[in-house]
Write a protein that holds these residues in place. Sequence first.
Motif, PDB file in Angstrom:
ATOM      1  N   GLU A   1       0.832  -1.219   0.000  1.00  0.00           N
ATOM      2  CA  GLU A   1       0.000   0.000   0.000  1.00  0.00           C
ATOM      3  C   GLU A   1       0.858   1.258   0.000  1.00  0.00           C
ATOM      4  O   GLU A   1       0.629   2.190  -0.775  1.00  0.00           O
ATOM      5  CB  GLU A   1      -0.860   0.050   1.262  1.00  0.00           C
ATOM      6  N   GLN A   2       1.858   1.268   0.889  1.00  0.00           N
ATOM      7  CA  GLN A   2       2.757   2.434   0.970  1.00  0.00           C
ATOM      8  C   GLN A   2       3.523   2.613  -0.331  1.00  0.00           C
ATOM      9  O   GLN A   2       3.752   3.731  -0.779  1.00  0.00           O
ATOM     10  CB  GLN A   2       3.743   2.261   2.129  1.00  0.00           C
TER      11      GLN A   2
ATOM     12  N   ARG B   1       1.506   4.253  -2.996  1.00  0.00           N
ATOM     13  CA  ARG B   1       1.240   5.668  -2.729  1.00  0.00           C
ATOM     14  C   ARG B   1       2.319   6.603  -3.309  1.00  0.00           C
ATOM     15  O   ARG B   1       2.158   7.817  -3.311  1.00  0.00           O
ATOM     16  CB  ARG B   1       1.117   5.906  -1.216  1.00  0.00           C
TER      17      ARG B   1
ATOM     18  N   GLU C   1       2.680   6.083 -10.000  1.00  0.00           N
ATOM     19  CA  GLU C   1       1.464   6.024 -10.815  1.00  0.00           C
ATOM     20  C   GLU C   1       1.737   5.229 -12.093  1.00  0.00           C
ATOM     21  O   GLU C   1       2.881   4.859 -12.358  1.00  0.00           O
ATOM     22  CB  GLU C   1       0.936   7.435 -11.126  1.00  0.00           C
TER      23      GLU C   1
ATOM     24  N   SER D   1       5.657  12.299  -4.735  1.00  0.00           N
ATOM     25  CA  SER D   1       5.634  12.261  -3.262  1.00  0.00           C
ATOM     26  C   SER D   1       7.031  12.327  -2.646  1.00  0.00           C
ATOM     27  O   SER D   1       7.190  12.791  -1.519  1.00  0.00           O
ATOM     28  CB  SER D   1       4.955  10.985  -2.769  1.00  0.00           C
TER      29      SER D   1
END
Length: 344
Positions: free
Chosen positions: A76-77, A80, A83, A110
């Motif tokens: 999940e991290q 994040r 893309e 990020s």
Amino acid sequence: MIETKRWNLTENGSINLSMLREAADALVAGETIAFPTETVYGLGADATNEAAVSKIFQAKGRPQDNPLIAHVATKEQLLRLVENVPAYVDKLIDTFSPGPITYVLKSNGSCAPNVTAGQSTVGVRIPSHPIAIALLKACNIPIAAPSANLSGKPSPTTADHVWEDLHGKIAGLIDGGATGVGVESTVIDCTQATPVILRPGGITREELEDVVGNVTVDPALEHADPALKPKAPGMKYTHYAPEAPMWLVAGGNEKLQALIDELVDNGKSVAVLANRDSLEKLTVDHKFSLGETLEDTAANLYDGLRYYKKADVDIILCETYPEIGIGQAIMNRLRKAASKYIEE
Ligand code: TXA
Ligand code: MG
């Protein structure tokens, strides 16, 4: 010089939670901390904090155009930070992560710009070492971490290797004993229809192909043509070099022995890095055993490359290894470490 704190988290085989908290808090506060992963020790800093990340480049003397890998604890991290993730990456993550593999994907911005060295892609990986995972969970931020060595030197597989290179330059070092795999993660470009290996490493080409079928290798790794520019910027630099010059020698023990004898006749002090069986057959003053299997060789390789100092020997000779499985990563590193390659 700054004071480098050294924590030993593995006494009694367990992770000391208060020490782990201290190290995690230092990372969150923008400090650099070295920690073990299953491949090599990493030098970590908050991947979202540009000033913190710049301390990594400074401590290592790392060229500014060489991007860093962002380490996270979970899938999940990882997702994040990126893309446009192709479907095959899902499969690779589910099969090999946590583990010694880094996915190069389109960055979503990020991470701090110096993590990606200004590129539009970012390398992301989930390490499997229990201390690395515990640390990443305790700080709950992506951690940018290159290998924790001075730029150009062999990567560190023990806390003492890190200490030798970086004490006085980093805020802390978590001693988790010797790492397991011994060579770095496999870096794969996942921005195209099929994955491309940019750096061979802990997960082999054969293992990748079993899961996703066709995998290619960056042509710059397979040819000696200097005009081909490697897609992993780090692969273009001199790397892993021992203090004394090292020659990589193909062709077996007899050829190696003849070369040893010739060098000794010329007054040279010679060391050999080789498989245990080869060493038993060779007559030479200094011997460093890389173990028995290819896996042993990977695990012991950087310790071997660091073992002989300038004052100890004039020249180091190392045998070659078959380029199958982890042998591809071993030979990739040895070619870079060697000042001369005597082929068959
Ligand atoms: O096993 C490992 O990967 C270790 C541990 C600490 O996780 N880390 C490591 O990092 O080896 P480093 O910085 O020594 O090597 C990272 C390699 C370099 O060759 C770099 O150029 C390449 O990965 N790389 C990183 N980000 C990239 C990107 N966005 N595109 C292409 N190559 C990238
Ligand atoms: Mg490195």
